[in-house]
Design an enzyme around this catalytic site. Structure first.
Site, PDB file in Angstrom:
ATOM      1  N   GLU A   7      16.222  -8.053 -84.760  1.00 53.23           N
ATOM      2  CA  GLU A   7      15.983  -6.879 -84.018  1.00 53.23           C
ATOM      3  C   GLU A   7      15.966  -6.848 -82.486  1.00 53.23           C
ATOM      4  O   GLU A   7      14.997  -6.449 -81.919  1.00 53.23           O
ATOM      5  CB  GLU A   7      14.509  -6.573 -84.632  1.00 53.23           C
ATOM      6  N   GLU A  56      14.774  -7.840 -94.422  1.00 48.79           N
ATOM      7  CA  GLU A  56      13.348  -7.610 -94.108  1.00 48.79           C
ATOM      8  C   GLU A  56      13.065  -6.129 -94.804  1.00 48.79           C
ATOM      9  O   GLU A  56      13.587  -5.317 -94.789  1.00 48.79           O
ATOM     10  CB  GLU A  56      12.697  -7.678 -92.691  1.00 48.79           C
TER      11      GLU A  56
HETATM   12  C1  FCB Z   1       9.756  -6.800 -88.114  1.00 50.05           C
HETATM   13  C2  FCB Z   1       9.880  -8.108 -87.632  1.00 50.05           C
HETATM   14  C3  FCB Z   1       8.865  -9.123 -88.411  1.00 50.05           C
HETATM   15  C4  FCB Z   1       7.478  -8.564 -88.874  1.00 50.05           C
HETATM   16  C5  FCB Z   1       7.762  -7.308 -89.494  1.00 50.05           C
HETATM   17  C6  FCB Z   1       6.646  -6.653 -89.878  1.00 50.05           C
HETATM   18  O1  FCB Z   1       9.730  -5.672 -86.969  1.00 50.05           O
HETATM   19  O2  FCB Z   1      11.031  -8.499 -87.568  1.00 50.05           O
HETATM   20  O3  FCB Z   1       8.762 -10.227 -87.748  1.00 50.05           O
HETATM   21  O4  FCB Z   1       6.872  -8.532 -88.009  1.00 50.05           O
HETATM   22  O5  FCB Z   1       8.553  -6.662 -88.572  1.00 50.05           O
END
Ligand code: FCB
Length: 444
Positions: A169, A351
């Site tokens: 990110e 994620e």
């Molecule tokens: C993302 C991050 C991860 C975590 C989630 C909730 O942006 O990459 O580390 O904090 O959010």
């Protein structure tokens, strides 16, 4: 428990979970690890809720073996984690800290022994403090140092890891780290923020180039991008135009250079109003950033609704995270959009998840029906995307276990596994058991 939806995933589909180094490892001062910007930021009064920091976190540095046993027990076939740059290179460059590197060797070996495939992120926001002191991502040299670090890791671990992710990110570093100041390094500097965007993207491209020669031909490299589907809040032409630009900042600014070797012209022109970013782009940089990759790692949490004046609106239920609207269809939309606009890139979800108010019951269990429902609905959206022809290979839930959630400290619990911090005991939540059943049956 939720009723089954009768949706079966392809045999080859891989399920797993994700973590990152600073959020779970702890052992911040052990075996020669150098400090990162997150050590500094979390110890600056007022920056993180309750003054929490990652000194101990979930103590995964010491509990890794039993943590891997749990991953195996739950049936996951892939585990995404990150390497702490300053554990391997305490000042970001220079002599290698072999004890740090050995930790990751043990971890990777341990995963293979348990039949779990490692997916490794090289940078999950923990810039070595020593490099930050030299300008960090505002300094082009950090991108070169990152490539050196990437090459070192590829040389040392390359033949044991099938999938590599360069950056996690980069947009969050730009927005939270340099625009809003809510993440390390806590700057509020529009001008610098987009210079940071370019240097991170350059770091990605340079790292891909630097790693290739050290990796087996079948190894995959990509970046993890948090993509936000952007929708107009109404049917006006103004809302459509503002949504297009908003999407530029959220998605195209990162996707276009990586997959088309160009920055989106409208976004670049807009940025020029307040940042000298463009003057930092040197000849050849975009070709480097567009160095071919093997996959895209998608992270999806929330949609964004944009009005005709460029403000945003909330349209769906909000999770415990103030910024997260629960909207599973957004996952389908963003996956389809990537396919339409960027081609048939192999995709992995690295994620997706939500925080819920979990606590340890008197019977020793943790029930989190909200997470079960959330995951089931998002898995269904992923299934629909596969049916629609998206080349989606795997899905990693954020997160394997409760951890240090950045500026929220340990207040928000995002894990499939509950961590009782005082004892460091792990208790798989109801959602972990449910997920385990999904993995075993291959269906929801
Ligand atoms: C993302 C991050 C991860 C975590 C989630 C909730 O942006 O990459 O580390 O904090 O959010």
């Amino acid at each position: 428990m939720q009723p089954g939806l009768g949706l079966r995933f392809p045999e080859s589909f891989i399920w797993g979970a994700a973590t990152s180094a600073y959020q779970i490892e702890g052992a911040s001062n052990v075996d020669g690890r150098g400090p990162s910007v997150w050590d500094t930021f979390s110890k600056t009064p007022g920056k993180v809720r309750n003054g929490h920091h990652g000194d101990e976190a979930a103590n995964h540095y010491h509990l890794w073996a039993s943590d891997l046993d749990l991953i195996k027990e739950l049936g996951m076939k892939s585990y995404r984690f990150s390497i702490s740059w300053s554990r391997v290179l305490p000042t970001g460059s220079g002599p290698v800290n072999h004890k740090g590197l050995d930790f990751y060797k043990r971890l990777i070996d341990g995963l293979h022994q348990r039949g779990i495939s490692p997916m490794v992120t090289l940078y999950h926001w923990d810039t070595p403090q020593a490099l930050h002191d030299l300008g960090g991502w505002e300094n082009r040299d950090t991108a070169l140092k990152f490539a050196d670090y990437a090459a070192l890791v590829a040389r040392s671990l390359g033949d044991t890891v099938p999938t590599w992710l360069t950056l996690n990110e980069p947009k969050t570093v730009v927005q939270n780290g340099y625009l809003h100041g809510s993440h390390a390094p806590g700057h509020r500097d529009q001008a610098a923020a987009y210079v940071v965007a370019h240097h991170q993207l350059l770091a990605h491209g340079l790292a891909v180039q630097a790693m290739r020669p050290h990796l087996p031909a079948e190894a995959g490299i990509g970046a993890s991008l948090n993509l936000h589907p952007c929708y107009p809040a109404d049917g006006s032409a103004e809302a459509a135009a503002q949504t297009y630009l908003y999407d530029g900042y959220e998605n195209r600014l990162y996707l276009d250079p990586i997959f088309k070797a160009e920055y989106p012209a409208d976004v670049l022109a807009d940025i020029a109003r307040f940042s000298p970013m463009e003057t930092y782009i040197r000849p050849g940089d975009l070709k480097t950033i567009g160095e071919p990759v093997d996959l895209l790692a998608v992270q999806y949490y929330t949609p964004i609704y944009v009005t005709g004046t460029g403000t945003t609106e909330v349209r769906h239920p909000i999770s415990e995270a103030f910024w997260q609207q629960i909207f599973p269809q957004g996952l389908f939309d963003i996956l389809l959009r990537v396919k339409q606009d960027y081609g048939d890139i192999p995709l992995t979800i690295t994620e997706n998840g939500l925080p819920t108010p979990d606590s340890l019951g008197t019977d020793g269990t943790v029930s989190d029906p909200g997470r079960v429902e959330f995951l089931r609905d998002h898995f269904a959206a992923a299934h629909k995307a596969i049916e629609a022809g998206v080349n989606l290979k795997s899905y990693h839930v954020w997160s394997l276990m409760d951890n240090f959630e950045w500026q929220e400290g340990y207040e928000e619990r995002w894990g499939l596994i509950y961590v009782d911090y005082p004892t460091q005991r792990r208790i798989p939540k109801q959602s972990a058991r449910w997920f385990s059943d999904v993995i075993r049956s291959g269906a929801i």
